[in-house]
Write a protein that holds these residues in place. Structure first.
Motif, PDB file in Angstrom:
ATOM      1  N   ALA A 206       0.860  -1.184   0.000  1.00 27.56           N
ATOM      2  CA  ALA A 206       0.000   0.000   0.000  1.00 27.56           C
ATOM      3  C   ALA A 206       0.893   1.229   0.000  1.00 27.56           C
ATOM      4  N   HIS A 207       0.421   2.281  -0.655  1.00 30.82           N
ATOM      5  CA  HIS A 207       1.227   3.487  -0.739  1.00 30.82           C
ATOM      6  C   HIS A 207       0.735   4.488   0.296  1.00 30.82           C
ATOM      7  N   ILE A 208       1.613   4.834   1.230  1.00 30.24           N
ATOM      8  CA  ILE A 208       1.235   5.743   2.308  1.00 30.24           C
ATOM      9  C   ILE A 208       2.018   7.038   2.124  1.00 30.24           C
ATOM     10  N   GLU A 209       1.272   8.125   2.029  1.00 32.42           N
ATOM     11  CA  GLU A 209       1.898   9.445   1.861  1.00 32.42           C
ATOM     12  C   GLU A 209       2.956   9.640   2.944  1.00 32.42           C
ATOM     13  N   GLY A 210       4.137  10.061   2.563  1.00 31.13           N
ATOM     14  CA  GLY A 210       5.193  10.309   3.545  1.00 31.13           C
ATOM     15  C   GLY A 210       6.090   9.102   3.759  1.00 31.13           C
ATOM     16  N   PHE A 211       5.620   7.908   3.437  1.00 29.25           N
ATOM     17  CA  PHE A 211       6.428   6.699   3.632  1.00 29.25           C
ATOM     18  C   PHE A 211       6.788   6.027   2.309  1.00 29.25           C
ATOM     19  N   GLY A 212       5.866   6.131   1.347  1.00 29.64           N
ATOM     20  CA  GLY A 212       6.054   5.380   0.101  1.00 29.64           C
ATOM     21  C   GLY A 212       5.347   4.034   0.185  1.00 29.64           C
ATOM     22  N   TRP A 213       5.836   3.102  -0.599  1.00 30.49           N
ATOM     23  CA  TRP A 213       5.198   1.775  -0.633  1.00 30.49           C
ATOM     24  C   TRP A 213       5.616   0.959   0.579  1.00 30.49           C
ATOM     25  N   ILE A 214       4.622   0.326   1.210  1.00 28.28           N
ATOM     26  CA  ILE A 214       4.879  -0.515   2.376  1.00 28.28           C
ATOM     27  C   ILE A 214       4.184  -1.848   2.156  1.00 28.28           C
ATOM     28  N   GLY A 215       4.916  -2.926   2.449  1.00 26.33           N
ATOM     29  CA  GLY A 215       4.346  -4.250   2.245  1.00 26.33           C
ATOM     30  C   GLY A 215       3.442  -4.679   3.396  1.00 26.33           C
ATOM     31  N   PHE A 216       2.394  -5.415   3.040  1.00 22.64           N
ATOM     32  CA  PHE A 216       1.500  -6.004   4.051  1.00 22.64           C
ATOM     33  C   PHE A 216       1.212  -7.429   3.634  1.00 22.64           C
ATOM     34  N   ASP A 217       1.429  -8.355   4.544  1.00 26.46           N
ATOM     35  CA  ASP A 217       1.142  -9.749   4.206  1.00 26.46           C
ATOM     36  C   ASP A 217       0.029 -10.267   5.099  1.00 26.46           C
ATOM     37  N   PRO A 218      -1.182 -10.336   4.616  1.00 27.83           N
ATOM     38  CA  PRO A 218      -2.301 -10.781   5.449  1.00 27.83           C
ATOM     39  C   PRO A 218      -2.160 -12.250   5.868  1.00 27.83           C
ATOM     40  N   VAL A 219      -1.263 -12.997   5.193  1.00 26.75           N
ATOM     41  CA  VAL A 219      -1.070 -14.392   5.593  1.00 26.75           C
ATOM     42  C   VAL A 219      -0.461 -14.446   6.997  1.00 26.75           C
ATOM     43  N   THR A 220       0.418 -13.484   7.316  1.00 27.78           N
ATOM     44  CA  THR A 220       1.027 -13.454   8.657  1.00 27.78           C
ATOM     45  C   THR A 220       0.401 -12.364   9.521  1.00 27.78           C
ATOM     46  N   GLY A 221      -0.289 -11.438   8.866  1.00 34.36           N
ATOM     47  CA  GLY A 221      -0.811 -10.288   9.588  1.00 34.36           C
ATOM     48  C   GLY A 221       0.259  -9.245   9.844  1.00 34.36           C
ATOM     49  N   LEU A 222       1.438  -9.434   9.278  1.00 33.26           N
ATOM     50  CA  LEU A 222       2.571  -8.537   9.526  1.00 33.26           C
ATOM     51  C   LEU A 222       3.062  -7.960   8.204  1.00 33.26           C
ATOM     52  N   SER A 223       4.084  -7.119   8.302  1.00 29.18           N
ATOM     53  CA  SER A 223       4.724  -6.640   7.087  1.00 29.18           C
ATOM     54  C   SER A 223       5.845  -7.603   6.717  1.00 29.18           C
ATOM     55  N   PRO A 224       6.162  -7.668   5.413  1.00 29.75           N
ATOM     56  CA  PRO A 224       7.251  -8.559   4.994  1.00 29.75           C
ATOM     57  C   PRO A 224       8.550  -8.181   5.690  1.00 29.75           C
ATOM     58  N   ASP A 225       9.360  -9.201   6.003  1.00 27.38           N
ATOM     59  CA  ASP A 225      10.653  -8.935   6.618  1.00 27.38           C
ATOM     60  C   ASP A 225      11.758  -9.414   5.678  1.00 27.38           C
ATOM     61  N   ALA A 226      12.920  -9.687   6.236  1.00 28.74           N
ATOM     62  CA  ALA A 226      14.058 -10.057   5.402  1.00 28.74           C
ATOM     63  C   ALA A 226      13.913 -11.437   4.778  1.00 28.74           C
ATOM     64  N   SER A 227      12.861 -12.169   5.149  1.00 29.96           N
ATOM     65  CA  SER A 227      12.688 -13.501   4.558  1.00 29.96           C
ATOM     66  C   SER A 227      11.897 -13.453   3.253  1.00 29.96           C
ATOM     67  N   TYR A 228      11.562 -12.241   2.823  1.00 28.54           N
ATOM     68  CA  TYR A 228      10.774 -12.097   1.595  1.00 28.54           C
ATOM     69  C   TYR A 228      11.658 -11.659   0.428  1.00 28.54           C
ATOM     70  N   VAL A 229      11.380 -12.212  -0.758  1.00 27.78           N
ATOM     71  CA  VAL A 229      12.026 -11.759  -1.996  1.00 27.78           C
ATOM     72  C   VAL A 229      10.931 -11.263  -2.935  1.00 27.78           C
ATOM     73  N   ARG A 230      10.978  -9.968  -3.220  1.00 26.43           N
ATOM     74  CA  ARG A 230       9.987  -9.318  -4.060  1.00 26.43           C
ATOM     75  C   ARG A 230      10.331  -9.569  -5.526  1.00 26.43           C
ATOM     76  N   VAL A 231       9.402 -10.066  -6.324  1.00 32.55           N
ATOM     77  CA  VAL A 231       9.707 -10.328  -7.736  1.00 32.55           C
ATOM     78  C   VAL A 231       8.938  -9.413  -8.683  1.00 32.55           C
ATOM     79  N   ALA A 232       7.592  -9.433  -8.618  1.00 35.38           N
ATOM     80  CA  ALA A 232       6.841  -8.645  -9.588  1.00 35.38           C
ATOM     81  C   ALA A 232       5.642  -7.989  -8.939  1.00 35.38           C
ATOM     82  N   VAL A 233       5.240  -6.829  -9.464  1.00 35.16           N
ATOM     83  CA  VAL A 233       4.035  -6.166  -8.967  1.00 35.16           C
ATOM     84  C   VAL A 233       3.040  -6.003 -10.109  1.00 35.16           C
ATOM     85  N   GLY A 234       1.770  -5.833  -9.726  1.00 36.82           N
ATOM     86  CA  GLY A 234       0.731  -5.621 -10.721  1.00 36.82           C
ATOM     87  C   GLY A 234      -0.522  -5.126 -10.043  1.00 36.82           C
TER      88      GLY A 234
END
Lengths: 268, 489, 313
Positions: A206-234
């Motif tokens: 989600a894009h939050i004014e002042g922060f930019g893009w921030i990841g949210f993973d509803p599978v964990t209920g948390l934001s992605p951490d260092a265990s995530y590898v981002r590949v593609a967006v759409g």
């Protein structure tokens, strides 16, 4: 964290195909917190591969193969170094203004049910809202495995109460956009301690004014951490699909995915 | 007699007996030619059109699946001076359209600088992220534009609509001229008319000028959805006249980011594609994953710079209704000057002052939904009932950003052959503007559509519209039969 | 520039469909005449055989209509529900022509379009005279098309159209002789028995060979001579010999222009040398029906070889 990925995709066709053209979104890009150490896409037949960057900033590979083809195996192997960034996406290639991601698509159309659900979590500033929404989705759908695309829309998956990580990402997106927060779908990999997976992982940004893009993973209920590898967006699961293809020939196809995501050490 | 006091382009305001001085010869011609002879020639032209198969398909009308568009034998005439001024406006507008497309799919300056509300572009279906950051060969996006105009006086032209995707109708311009030359040769002695028959050469030159490679003889093709398409005649006509292949999607394959066509001797590389297929059906991998139509991989080849596509995919954002009302600002932003060719005055109800004006003048205005089409969600003030006006007032107050409003114009007329002889009928006009690697050219002619029903303003061929030849006079002493084009680079 | 595969295929089929439309027009015309000359039961047989020649007997049986001129003539000309009617052939021809408009001259296209327009909004053929008028008009337009093709450059489009019509014509003539002969001389009846003049004349009319017959043979109407003329006399454009030779010539002209030569050329040449070595009496002795059946099957195989050689698909 150093993460090794080995991702096999096997297609089997009931009848030989004369030609195959596929668009692969299988290559991660460097960001401030993600460095691609090595990456390779291999194919088990005589095929031509061409790399490009698409309009969303994704690294895409066009695959062209001549038949007759009874099947095709695509193997992706690579290593990525990641930093913990509390979900923030920094210095990613991002050629589209955030507002673009307020568009709705057939897959992410917000039904009355979804709009209602989103509205329940609409208190606080935009960042708080998104965290609340993320946590609420996790609470509502505690189990959401990685699984191949079923074609379900966010509204259908929400009503069915049985979801995959793709569905949850799309539900999150639909809800966020209904609150006028730009949101997008992310396809990638997650090292969750399991040795094998049956599909890539999916989450939302989600894009939050002042922060930019921030990841949210509803599978964990948390934001992605260092265990995530981002590949593609759409805009949705379809737009970020790891493999989109056209084949020239009759018959059905069977898909089989074999995915290993391993931590090779590094800071935990 | 001019209809409702509208300006008649031949008769002016004086009626049949007092035509505009420059056009006296036309009135003389009409007077000298018996009505039955005019009728006969008109029928001969229509018979020829039918035999050639210059037809258009009416969808959902199986009884008459293919029809010809009625042809009117009385030409419309532009003076060279009128045409000069019009051309300058067209060149300026098309240059702005190209600059706008280059910008919105590139840096996005016009959005960043607040000239256009960002949501009108970014949330518009016609803005195609799939071609975001593509730079088409030679930087040209809108190679072939058809600008729809209406006229209210000798030099009063207004743009009704821009067509920057796949404007059609040029075959009518050419066939109408063919028919006039054959049936009314005497008119071309009376009037020195700029030739339009060089259009296919100009188009081919435009195609070749944007070829991506350095080949001296690039392979150009016309891409048609197939012969069931309503504009197929035009597709085949143009391919034939240019001497290039007319291909369907299944004739093309993309391999290694290169476009090839399938021939009896194997594959041949294609450099330039004039496509007459909508974006949605160009490449299923890029635009419509569920569609089986199109050429898989075409956009990848385009993005790789290996093929030129005319017009560029994604152009819909430039001729969209929501963008139209900003064209004066767009022209100013890129050209630094005022638009020489005005829009029909448009009130954007999203702006409070405009809304106030619209609410105060509803009975005089036409109110349209920005995202509506085909007359849905439209209020025609002068003919609307009190209830309808009040309904729109409520809707406007509730969601002003969804509406625009325009004054009703007194459209010009041109004398037209009807059963009782000649009578004024309302017309519009679509000139064609070509942009290649070496500048912008206006074709000296165009498609005049005429509303054949008395008093009607509807020129659509599906609703009783016809066409006329459009003469552009040359008064500079160049011999007749040579085409005249304005070139600005 | 080499031609598009799809264009090649459309041109070839354009040639086939125009030829087929022309053939059916002649068949209907000859049968109307035969019917007029015959007593009622013979008239019924005439229409029945016309259906068999055009491979439409089964389709007609499904309509449940009686075997009368009104019904069969309408069925063979105007009925769009089956692929053996003139209207369908012209429809298919026009669709193929539209798909390759740029490869045709205006004359060629206009002839096809005019032929097609003859059938638009026409529900009935009318009586015998009106039917003859209609088929006469069809023949006029197909002749016009042929003329336009002859005036076209002798390049790939022209050659492919002519190739399609040669292959189609070979099939039509073989089928005409096979069905009519079978009907006129049922098994066991010797060639040279009682001759039904009208019937044999019908065959000659269908292939426009009445005058040619008089020129070539001077001993009256003999079934053996009719067979000889239609199978082995290359002077007659609709004879098998002429079609077979023309096919070889067209394929080698195409090879010269495109560099594409192969299986189809070999098959066509082998067929020609075999046909040139086989006399009419040999054919009759060893069985005309078997001979023609094999010819039709081989013609279909050649059609397949052409499609592969020019990459139609």
């Amino acid at each position: 964290m150093r993460i090794a990925i080995e991702h096999h995709t096997h297609y089997r066709f009931s009848e030989p195909q004369a030609r195959l053209v596929q668009m692969l979104r299988l290559t991660p890009c460097d960001t401030q917190d993600q460095t691609v150490v090595s990456w390779h896409i291999g194919v088990d037949c005589d095929a031509r591969l061409r790399d490009a960057t698409d309009g969303f900033g994704n690294a895409v590979t066009m695959l062209y193969a001549e038949g007759p083809l009874a099947g095709i195996d695509i193997t992706v192997t690579g290593e990525v170094l990641t930093n913990e960034a509390t979900g923030m996406v920094r210095e990613a290639i991002d050629p589209l203004p955030a507002l673009f991601y307020c568009r709705t698509t057939a897959r992410t159309h917000a039904s009355a049910e979804l709009t209602g659900f989103a509205a329940e979590h609409a208190s606080g500033d935009p960042l708080e809202r998104m965290h609340r929404l993320n946590a609420a989705l996790h609470a509502r759908f505690p189990s959401a495995p990685d699984a191949p695309d079923t074609g379900a829309t966010a509204a259908e998956a929400f009503a069915a109460r049985k979801t995959t990580s793709r569905d949850l990402a799309q539900i999150f997106i639909a809800c966020a956009r209904s609150l006028h927060v730009p949101a997008r779908y992310v396809s990638g990999y997650r090292s969750d301690g399991e040795a094998t997976h049956s599909a890539p992982h999916a989450w939302a940004e989600a894009h939050i004014e002042g922060f930019g893009w921030i990841g949210f993973d509803p599978v964990t209920g948390l934001s992605p951490d260092a265990s995530y590898v981002r590949v593609a967006v759409g805009l949705d699961a379809l737009g970020a699909a790891p493999i989109a293809g056209m084949r020239l020939g009759q018959g059905r196809e069977e898909l089989d995915v074999d995915l290993h995501v391993d931590r090779l050490g590094g800071e935990e | 007699m001019a209809a409702n006091g509208a300006f008649d382009e031949i008769w002016g305001h004086g009626g049949p007996d007092h035509p505009r001085a420059e056009f006296a010869a036309l009135s003389q011609w009409v007077a000298d030619t018996p009505a039955s002879e005019l009728q006969r020639r008109q029928q001969a032209a229509e018979t020829a059109f039918r035999q050639l198969g210059i037809t258009f398909a009416v969808y959902g009308d199986s009884d008459a699946a293919e029809r010809i568009i009625p042809f009117d034998i009385v030409p419309r005439i532009f003076l060279q001076s009128e045409w000069q001024r019009l051309s300058e406006g067209l060149v300026q507008r098309v240059e702005a359209i190209n600059a706008f497309l280059e910008d919105v799919y590139g840096e996005g300056r016009i959005i960043k600088e607040g000239v256009i509300p960002p949501e009108l572009v970014l949330l518009n279906e016609q803005f195609r992220a799939e071609v975001n950051r593509v730079r088409p060969p030679h930087g040209v996006w809108a190679h072939i534009c058809g600008i729809d105009l209406v006229r209210t006086g000798p030099d009063e032209f207004f743009v009704l609509e821009d067509n920057a995707r796949t404007p059609s109708g040029v075959s009518y311009m050419l066939e109408n001229r063919e028919a006039m030359l054959r049936l009314c040769p005497e008119l071309f002695r009376d009037f020195r008319v700029a030739a339009v028959d060089s259009y296919p050469d100009m188009l081919l030159e435009t195609m070749r000028s944007v070829s991506p490679g350095s080949k001296s003889d690039p392979v150009c093709v016309v891409l048609t959805p197939g012969h069931f398409n309503s504009a197929y005649y035009e597709h085949s006509f143009l391919a034939d006249a240019m001497g290039v292949e007319l291909v369907e999607p299944a004739d093309l394959v993309v391999d290694d980011d290169i476009v090839w066509m399938r021939t009896i001797g194997g594959r041949v590389r294609v450099d330039v594609i004039y496509r007459r297929i909508d974006d949605d059906y160009l490449d299923p991998l890029a635009f419509r994953p569920e569609s089986l139509l199109g050429v898989p991989g075409l956009i990848a080849a385009y993005r790789a710079g290996n093929v030129a596509i005319l017009n560029a995919p994604g152009n819909g954002i430039a001729d969209d209704k929501a963008i139209y009302s900003y064209m004066p600002e767009i022209v100013r932003f890129y050209s630094g000057g005022e638009a020489k060719l005005p829009n029909v005055e448009t009130f954007r109800c999203r702006e409070p002052q405009a809304l106030k004006y619209v609410l105060d003048h509803l009975p005089e205005l036409v109110v349209k939904l920005v995202d509506g089409s085909g007359g849905y969600g439209m209020l025609v003030g002068p003919t609307a009932s009190r209830t309808q006006i009040e309904e729109f007032r409520a809707a406007l107050i509730a969601e002003p950003q969804r509406y625009i409003a325009q004054p009703t114009l007194a459209l010009s007329t041109v004398p037209t052959l009807v059963e009782a002889g000649l009578a004024p009928r309302h017309v519009d006009f679509r000139p064609f503007v070509l942009t290649g690697g070496n500048g912008v050219k206006v074709v000296p002619g165009g498609l005049t559509r005429v509303a054949l029903r008395e008093g009607s303003l509807v020129v659509n061929s599906s609703q009783g519209g016809g066409t006329k030849d459009s003469f552009v006079l040359m008064d500079d002493g160049a011999p007749s039969g040579q085409s005249q084009t304005q070139v600005q680079s | 520039m080499l031609m598009l595969s799809r264009t090649a295929s459309a041109l070839y089929w354009l040639g086939r469909y125009i030829e087929r439309a022309d053939f059916i027009a002649r068949l209907v015309e000859a049968t109307v005449r035969l019917d007029a000359l015959s007593a009622r039961p013979a008239g019924e047989a005439a229409w029945k055989s016309a259906l068999a020649v055009s491979y439409t007997d089964d389709a007609f049986a499904l309509t449940g209509n009686p075997l009368t001129q009104a019904h069969v003539a309408r069925f063979l000309t105007l009925d769009p529900s089956h692929p053996g009617s003139i209207v369908r052939c012209l429809d298919m021809a026009r669709n193929n022509a539209r798909a390759v408009r740029t490869a045709l001259t205006r004359d060629a296209w206009t002839a096809i379009n005019r032929a097609w327009l003859l059938f638009q909004n026409r529900a009935s053929t009318g009586g015998a005279t009106a039917t003859l008028n209609l088929v006469e008009q069809v023949k006029g337009e197909t002749r016009g098309f042929e003329g336009a093709i002859h005036r076209m450059m002798r390049n790939e489009p022209t050659l492919l159209i002519q190739l399609g019509s040669a292959i189609e014509r070979a099939d039509n003539t073989a089928r005409l002789v096979d069905v009519k002969y079978h009907l006129l001389l049922p098994k066991g009846e010797p060639v040279g028995g009682v001759v039904d003049r009208d019937q044999w004349t019908t065959i000659l009319q269908t292939v426009s060979a009445v005058n040619a017959y008089r020129w070539v043979y001077n001993d009256g109407l003999q079934p053996r001579n009719v067979i000889d003329l239609l199978l082995n006399r290359a002077e007659l454009p609709r004879s098998l010999a002429a079609c077979v030779e023309e096919t070889v010539g067209l394929l080698s002209a195409l090879a010269k222009r495109t560099g594409l030569q192969g299986e189809a050329d070999r098959m066509a040449r082998a067929r020609m040398s075999r046909l040139q070595k086989t006399s009419t009496s040999q054919i009759i002795v060893s069985g005309l029906h078997e001979y023609l059946g094999a010819f039709i099957a081989e013609n279909a195989m050649l059609d397949g070889a052409i499609a592969r050689q020019f990459r139609f698909t």
